[in-house]
Design an enzyme around this catalytic site. Sequence first.
Site, mmCIF file in Angstrom:
data_model
loop_
_atom_site.group_PDB
_atom_site.id
_atom_site.type_symbol
_atom_site.label_atom_id
_atom_site.label_comp_id
_atom_site.label_asym_id
_atom_site.label_seq_id
_atom_site.Cartn_x
_atom_site.Cartn_y
_atom_site.Cartn_z
ATOM 1 N N LYS A 62 0.817 -1.215 0.000
ATOM 2 C CA LYS A 62 0.000 0.000 0.000
ATOM 3 C C LYS A 62 0.846 1.259 0.000
ATOM 4 O O LYS A 62 0.439 2.272 -0.561
ATOM 5 C CB LYS A 62 -0.936 0.021 1.210
ATOM 6 C CG LYS A 62 -2.106 -0.940 1.090
ATOM 7 C CD LYS A 62 -3.240 -0.503 2.006
ATOM 8 C CE LYS A 62 -4.408 -1.460 1.934
ATOM 9 N NZ LYS A 62 -5.461 -1.114 2.891
ATOM 10 N N LYS A 73 -4.923 -10.052 -7.008
ATOM 11 C CA LYS A 73 -6.098 -10.175 -6.147
ATOM 12 C C LYS A 73 -7.232 -9.261 -6.638
ATOM 13 O O LYS A 73 -6.962 -8.141 -7.071
ATOM 14 C CB LYS A 73 -5.624 -9.752 -4.757
ATOM 15 C CG LYS A 73 -6.553 -9.938 -3.633
ATOM 16 C CD LYS A 73 -5.837 -9.608 -2.324
ATOM 17 C CE LYS A 73 -5.680 -8.107 -2.104
ATOM 18 N NZ LYS A 73 -5.233 -7.720 -0.783
ATOM 19 N N LYS A 128 -10.696 -3.531 -4.294
ATOM 20 C CA LYS A 128 -11.577 -2.367 -4.367
ATOM 21 C C LYS A 128 -10.945 -1.250 -5.175
ATOM 22 O O LYS A 128 -11.637 -0.424 -5.742
ATOM 23 C CB LYS A 128 -11.837 -1.834 -2.959
ATOM 24 C CG LYS A 128 -12.713 -2.733 -2.097
ATOM 25 C CD LYS A 128 -12.676 -2.231 -0.653
ATOM 26 C CE LYS A 128 -13.628 -2.975 0.239
ATOM 27 N NZ LYS A 128 -13.387 -2.682 1.668
HETATM 28 P P1 AMP Z 1 -11.038 -5.104 3.103
HETATM 29 O O1 AMP Z 1 -11.859 -4.752 1.922
HETATM 30 O O2 AMP Z 1 -9.582 -4.955 2.826
HETATM 31 O O3 AMP Z 1 -11.471 -4.455 4.374
HETATM 32 O O4 AMP Z 1 -11.270 -6.655 3.331
HETATM 33 C C1 AMP Z 1 -12.399 -7.160 4.002
HETATM 34 C C2 AMP Z 1 -12.334 -8.658 4.034
HETATM 35 O O5 AMP Z 1 -12.435 -9.201 2.704
HETATM 36 C C3 AMP Z 1 -11.037 -9.212 4.618
HETATM 37 O O6 AMP Z 1 -11.340 -10.365 5.402
HETATM 38 C C4 AMP Z 1 -10.242 -9.612 3.406
HETATM 39 O O7 AMP Z 1 -9.336 -10.655 3.659
HETATM 40 C C5 AMP Z 1 -11.342 -10.076 2.470
HETATM 41 N N1 AMP Z 1 -10.922 -9.936 1.059
HETATM 42 C C6 AMP Z 1 -10.585 -8.774 0.426
HETATM 43 N N2 AMP Z 1 -10.251 -9.017 -0.861
HETATM 44 C C7 AMP Z 1 -10.384 -10.352 -1.048
HETATM 45 C C8 AMP Z 1 -10.193 -11.224 -2.170
HETATM 46 N N3 AMP Z 1 -9.808 -10.764 -3.362
HETATM 47 N N4 AMP Z 1 -10.431 -12.559 -1.984
HETATM 48 C C9 AMP Z 1 -10.835 -13.034 -0.782
HETATM 49 N N5 AMP Z 1 -11.028 -12.272 0.309
HETATM 50 C C10 AMP Z 1 -10.816 -10.945 0.189
#
Ligand code: AMP
Length: 345
Positions: free
Chosen positions: A114, A206, A209
């Site tokens: 990041k 991956k 967002k």
């Molecule tokens: P975040 O959007 O970074 O707050 O992530 C929220 C949750 O979604 C966390 O548990 C991440 O590990 C999961 N997550 C985010 N991106 C992915 C992805 N591409 N595949 C699987 N899990 C994800």
Amino acid sequence: MSFKQLVFSGVQPTGNLHLGNYLGAITKFVALQETHDCIYCVVDMHAITVWQDPAELTRNTREVTAAFIAAGIDPKKHIVFNQSQVTAHAELAWVFNCVARIGWLNRMTQFKEKAGKDRENASVGLYVYPSLMAADILAYRATHVPVGEDQKQHLELSRDIAQKFNNDFGDAIRAHGFGDAFFPLPEPIIQGPATRVMSLRDGSKKMSKSEPSDYSRINLTDDADAIAQKIRKAKTDPEPLPSDLKGLEPRPEADNLVGIFAALDNKTKADVLRDFGGAQFSGFKSALVDLAVAKLGPIGAEMKKLVQDHAYIDSVLADGAQRAAAIAEPNMNAVKDIVGFVRRK
Ligand code: AMP
């Protein structure tokens, strides 16, 4: 010492909730409600470790809350709230900043990714992000944490922080009657065929967002047409689908789509290959479109409806915050006693 089983997890309100968030995290949150007490947090304080437009942050906080509810989380039986409403998170994060070592944080790959090349210009908050995450979990002395694969390293750090706190303050912990350990070592729950959902445009990245191309991800708010278009355009290779798991290994895009299918249909990847092994991608993609639209369509529609109702969403968060604080505050008082802070009684 044994701790009461308690689930905690968080999602950042940073926009574009996608299929990766849903399959990697939110579906697990929903399932765990049957067997555990659960606390699900919209981590707005984590979000501001990178710049967030204030009005967008508010909107996104309500949107993640709406997604939780639309996906089937019951905010009455369990707890749903936003992090900044419970002061224990920030207070415990400070104590943990003084427990965690710089060398530990230097190893965090998410910070490196990041912060990018201009590390000197990253916020200090981004660097200590993992201490705040440990505080989120441990303010409740939570034992189980459902997350996607990308959070594994942060969970390991949370365990290291809990362990070092228990060791460093062992005498005080015993003196205050908390046995040999005040904090549990929280366990990650990272299971199933979609713990790391990849970009639809590039099987080595991956799903995220922040990826500029919207075709790289399926957003939870996408309508049926958008879902269909994105799946049809998803990158694949020219071969038909293999009939066993080994055949997926050198084919990241095929592996990703099969994993998505399996997770959406509550199956294993082997089950999916039993049905589609030897099929062309065109047929498989049509089946995946139908499945994805059937599963995600109603959630997206409900989310869009709920998010309009600010009064309802904000009341869910306020009620959740109050119940969360009732658990966290006594724990935080205990931490203050253990550390030796004089406090108002
Ligand atoms: P975040 O959007 O970074 O707050 O992530 C929220 C949750 O979604 C966390 O548990 C991440 O590990 C999961 N997550 C985010 N991106 C992915 C992805 N591409 N595949 C699987 N899990 C994800």
